[in-house]
Design a protein around this motif. Structure first.
Motif, short mmCIF file in Angstrom:
data_model
loop_
_atom_site.label_atom_id
_atom_site.label_comp_id
_atom_site.label_asym_id
_atom_site.label_seq_id
_atom_site.Cartn_x
_atom_site.Cartn_y
_atom_site.Cartn_z
N GLN A 37 0.84 -1.19 0.00
CA GLN A 37 0.00 0.00 0.00
C GLN A 37 0.87 1.24 0.00
N ALA A 38 0.75 2.02 -1.04
CA ALA A 38 1.45 3.29 -1.14
C ALA A 38 0.56 4.39 -0.58
N PRO A 39 1.14 5.50 -0.15
CA PRO A 39 0.34 6.59 0.41
C PRO A 39 -0.73 7.06 -0.57
N GLY A 40 -1.95 7.16 -0.08
CA GLY A 40 -3.05 7.64 -0.90
C GLY A 40 -3.62 6.62 -1.86
N LYS A 41 -3.12 5.39 -1.80
CA LYS A 41 -3.60 4.35 -2.70
C LYS A 41 -4.19 3.19 -1.91
N GLU A 42 -4.97 2.39 -2.62
CA GLU A 42 -5.55 1.22 -1.98
C GLU A 42 -4.51 0.11 -1.84
N ARG A 43 -4.76 -0.76 -0.90
CA ARG A 43 -3.88 -1.91 -0.73
C ARG A 43 -4.03 -2.83 -1.94
N GLU A 44 -2.90 -3.25 -2.50
CA GLU A 44 -2.96 -4.06 -3.71
C GLU A 44 -2.21 -5.38 -3.55
N PHE A 45 -2.70 -6.37 -4.25
CA PHE A 45 -2.10 -7.69 -4.24
C PHE A 45 -0.74 -7.67 -4.90
N VAL A 46 0.20 -8.40 -4.32
CA VAL A 46 1.54 -8.54 -4.90
C VAL A 46 1.78 -9.99 -5.31
N THR A 47 1.66 -10.91 -4.36
CA THR A 47 1.93 -12.30 -4.64
C THR A 47 1.38 -13.16 -3.53
N ALA A 48 1.19 -14.45 -3.80
CA ALA A 48 0.70 -15.38 -2.81
C ALA A 48 1.22 -16.78 -3.11
N ILE A 49 1.20 -17.61 -2.08
CA ILE A 49 1.67 -18.99 -2.22
C ILE A 49 0.79 -19.90 -1.39
N SER A 50 0.49 -21.07 -1.91
CA SER A 50 -0.31 -22.03 -1.16
C SER A 50 0.54 -22.65 -0.05
N TRP A 51 -0.14 -23.33 0.86
CA TRP A 51 0.56 -23.83 2.05
C TRP A 51 1.71 -24.77 1.71
N ARG A 52 1.49 -25.65 0.74
CA ARG A 52 2.55 -26.58 0.37
C ARG A 52 3.48 -26.00 -0.70
N GLY A 53 3.15 -24.82 -1.18
CA GLY A 53 4.00 -24.18 -2.18
C GLY A 53 3.77 -24.64 -3.60
N GLU A 54 2.73 -25.45 -3.82
CA GLU A 54 2.51 -25.97 -5.18
C GLU A 54 1.89 -24.94 -6.10
N SER A 55 1.32 -23.90 -5.53
CA SER A 55 0.71 -22.85 -6.35
C SER A 55 1.23 -21.50 -5.91
N THR A 56 1.57 -20.67 -6.90
CA THR A 56 1.98 -19.30 -6.62
C THR A 56 1.22 -18.37 -7.56
N TYR A 57 1.02 -17.16 -7.10
CA TYR A 57 0.28 -16.16 -7.85
C TYR A 57 1.05 -14.84 -7.78
N TYR A 58 1.06 -14.12 -8.90
CA TYR A 58 1.78 -12.85 -8.94
C TYR A 58 0.95 -11.79 -9.65
N ALA A 59 1.07 -10.57 -9.17
CA ALA A 59 0.52 -9.44 -9.91
C ALA A 59 1.37 -9.23 -11.16
N ASP A 60 0.74 -8.78 -12.23
CA ASP A 60 1.48 -8.57 -13.48
C ASP A 60 2.65 -7.60 -13.29
N SER A 61 2.46 -6.66 -12.41
CA SER A 61 3.48 -5.62 -12.23
C SER A 61 4.77 -6.14 -11.61
N VAL A 62 4.73 -7.33 -11.02
CA VAL A 62 5.94 -7.85 -10.36
C VAL A 62 6.43 -9.15 -10.96
N LYS A 63 5.71 -9.70 -11.91
CA LYS A 63 6.12 -10.97 -12.52
C LYS A 63 7.50 -10.84 -13.12
N GLY A 64 8.32 -11.84 -12.86
CA GLY A 64 9.67 -11.83 -13.38
C GLY A 64 10.66 -11.06 -12.52
#
Length: 122
Positions: A37-64
């Motif tokens: 969350q940047a000042p004056g902006k809404e909280r935004e998703f960056v990345t997530a991982i499942s408990w066993r790590g078999e699935s990961t998710y990334y926002a387009d802005s941070v992929k790679g």
């Protein structure tokens, strides 16, 4: 309880690694995520991982550039951030997910840590 750490100030192009240590009722957690969350902006998703790590998710802005990982033996999730840009400047929050709701929205997470500040200068 979630404890985030590792924030700091870096120049553009630099790297940082954030950590989020979980304690307490971790067995009920199905995944962990990072939001920012940047000042004056809404909280935004960056990345997530499942408990066993078999699935990961990334926002387009941070992929790679960002990589999420976890060490279940240490109950810790990491966010490796590389090629940082000034627009990555924000408070970064880790969160734990208990229910099968959205991975990408803040209301899909049930527990939150305190923020850790990341500042990227040009």
């Amino acid at each position: 309880q979630l404890q985030a750490s590792g924030g700091g100030s870096v120049q553009a192009g630099g790297s940082l690694r954030l950590s989020c240590a979980a304690s307490g009722r971790t067995l009920s957690t199905i995944g962990m995520g990072w939001f920012r969350q940047a000042p004056g902006k809404e909280r935004e998703f960056v990345t997530a991982i499942s408990w066993r790590g078999e699935s990961t998710y990334y926002a387009d802005s941070v992929k790679g550039r960002f990589t999420i990982s976890r060490d279940n033996a240490k109950n810790t999730v990491y966010l490796q951030m590389s090629s940082l840009k000034p627009e990555d400047t924000a408070a970064y929050y880790c969160a734990a997910k208990v229910y099968l709701t959205s991975w990408f929205l803040p209301n899909g997470y049930d527990y939150w840590g305190q923020g850790t500040q990341v500042t990227v200068s040009s």
